[in-house]
Design a protein around this motif. Structure first.
Motif, PDB file in Angstrom:
ATOM      1  N   ASP A 219       0.959  -1.224  -0.033  1.00 48.35           N
ATOM      2  CA  ASP A 219       0.091   0.054   0.052  1.00 48.35           C
ATOM      3  C   ASP A 219       0.907   1.342   0.049  1.00 48.35           C
ATOM      4  OD1 ASP A 219      -1.569   2.145   0.749  1.00 48.35           O
ATOM      5  OD2 ASP A 219      -3.068   0.635   1.667  1.00 48.35           O
ATOM      6  N   TRP A 220       0.962   1.934  -1.076  1.00 47.77           N
ATOM      7  CA  TRP A 220       1.811   2.947  -1.216  1.00 47.77           C
ATOM      8  C   TRP A 220       1.294   4.583  -1.176  1.00 47.77           C
ATOM      9  CZ3 TRP A 220       6.761   1.278  -2.395  1.00 47.77           C
ATOM     10  CH2 TRP A 220       6.905  -0.158  -2.970  1.00 47.77           C
ATOM     11  N   VAL A 221       1.720   5.271   0.127  1.00 46.67           N
ATOM     12  CA  VAL A 221       1.022   6.380   0.484  1.00 46.67           C
ATOM     13  C   VAL A 221       2.220   7.393   0.348  1.00 46.67           C
ATOM     14  CG1 VAL A 221       1.443   5.966   2.907  1.00 46.67           C
ATOM     15  CG2 VAL A 221       0.045   7.704   2.099  1.00 46.67           C
ATOM     16  N   TYR A 222       1.743   8.329  -0.605  1.00 42.15           N
ATOM     17  CA  TYR A 222       2.618   9.593  -0.961  1.00 42.15           C
ATOM     18  C   TYR A 222       3.020  10.300   0.449  1.00 42.15           C
ATOM     19  CZ  TYR A 222       4.428  13.518  -3.592  1.00 42.15           C
ATOM     20  OH  TYR A 222       5.291  14.697  -3.900  1.00 42.15           O
ATOM     21  N   VAL A 223       4.037  10.675   0.653  1.00 43.61           N
ATOM     22  CA  VAL A 223       4.852  11.206   2.012  1.00 43.61           C
ATOM     23  C   VAL A 223       3.889  12.425   2.304  1.00 43.61           C
ATOM     24  CG1 VAL A 223       6.258  12.376   1.092  1.00 43.61           C
ATOM     25  CG2 VAL A 223       6.593  11.801   3.180  1.00 43.61           C
ATOM     26  N   GLU A 224       3.519  13.257   1.401  1.00 44.58           N
ATOM     27  CA  GLU A 224       2.687  14.593   1.763  1.00 44.58           C
ATOM     28  C   GLU A 224       1.440  14.093   2.460  1.00 44.58           C
ATOM     29  OE1 GLU A 224       0.723  17.837  -0.792  1.00 44.58           O
ATOM     30  OE2 GLU A 224       2.732  17.885  -1.254  1.00 44.58           O
TER      31      GLU A 224
END
Length: 345
Positions: A219-224
């Motif tokens: 599950d890839w979540v953008y750091v922002e």
């Protein structure tokens, strides 16, 4: 001056992005970063020019296990956000003692300092990880009550720290919240991680190495989005979040192979650059966040779709080659600072 935020591990990937987020959003805030500048910490990640005196920013070179230093910095803070940890699965297989010392004893040191100042500290956010869950059965959604089955020494160390913080809430009533981010990506990430490694290898026209068949999914979540979620938790009423665990993810999973294919598509290179290598020990098959708790309790969901976040990430690595190329050789330069040394401000 507004609130003071102590960010441990603030020279690392998520920590530095969060420090920048807070620095830019809360113009009357002060940020104190504590970091030992191990392989993943980079002073160029800071939100200010380190050559200028800045009343809103301090950097302390030091170890989170240094109790005297930690107690001094916590006593000056209103919020503590604890990122500092050894974080790489493969490294933990070959250097596991260091992981347990930093991740568990370091967290205990922070928690003890918060306990000593619990009437002053408004909130203590402990950054755990989705790796504590192990693999999801049949790639099910993993909620905060999913069993903890860490599959690597890194994950086991983080699980120990995670439960240690919970025990301090239960025993001492410290104002702590445990956050389990899923796989973050974005600008400034160290090249050891999959997405920046794929991007930079592609930019250098080198092979993109994939472990096994590349079917492991994350599950890839953008750091922002992660920074925004942490900000919401910091500003939530304490009685809604104290002692709670929150997943930060998107609720979607994408395989490592798919990620590599998306990178080469965006960079317009041939799929022959992908090379399959042996699988790594401690591999987790599938992670996918159940995001209902953050949505229902704090009205937070991730906003950045993977393709958009990947495009932003690729753009950063394209435009900042002078920064990430240093990682290839910079770690051979010895650190000459002393533990507990104030460097900036």
């Amino acid at each position: 001056m507004g609130n003071t935020y102590l960010i441990t591990g603030g020279a690392g990937f998520i920590g530095s992005n969060f420090a920048t987020y807070i620095y830019n959003k809360y113009r009357d805030s002060k940020i104190i970063v504590l970091d030992l500048l191990t392989y993943a910490g980079n002073i160029e990640n800071f939100p200010v020019n380190i050559n200028n005196i800045n009343e809103r920013f301090e950097f302390w070179y030091g170890d989170v296990k240094n109790s005297a230093l930690v107690e001094e910095l916590v006593a000056k803070s209103d919020y503590v956000v604890h990122f500092a940890a050894e974080t790489h699965v493969t490294r933990s297989i070959f250097d596991n003692r260091n992981f347990f010392e930093t991740d568990v004893i370091g967290t205990q040191t922070i928690a003890n300092a918060v306990l000593q100042n619990k009437h002053k500290i408004k909130k203590f956010i402990h950054i755990s990880t989705s790796e504590v869950y192990g693999s999801a059965h049949q790639c099910e959604y993993m909620n905060e009550d999913h069993p903890l089955n860490p599959a690597s020494p890194y994950a086991a160390a983080k699980a120990g720290a995670d439960r240690l913080v919970y025990s301090y809430v239960n025993t001492y009533d410290i104002p702590a919240v445990i956050v389990r981010p899923f796989n973050n990506y974005g600008p400034k990430q160290h090249l050891e991680k999959a997405i920046p490694r794929f991007i930079t290898n592609a930019l250098m026209e080198e092979k993109l190495h994939i472990h096994g068949e590349g079917i492991a999914s994350r599950d890839w979540v953008y750091v922002e989005d992660t920074c925004n979620g942490l900000d919401i938790i910091l500003n939530a009423p304490l009685n809604k979040v104290q002692g709670e665990v929150f997943n930060l993810g998107t609720g979607k999973s994408i395989s490592i192979k798919e990620v590599a294919l998306k990178v080469i598509k965006q960079l317009n290179i041939d799929s022959s650059f992908i090379q399959y290598i042996e699988d790594r020990p401690g591999q987790v098959d599938c992670h996918r966040a159940d995001i209902n708790k953050m949505k229902e309790v704090l009205n937070w969901t991730a906003k950045v779709e993977f393709e958009e976040g990947l495009e932003k990430t690729i753009s950063w690595y394209k435009n900042n080659s002078q920064t990430w190329e240093k990682q290839i050789w910079m770690r051979q330069i010895p650190i000459i600072l002393k533990d507990g040394q104030k460097v900036i401000h």
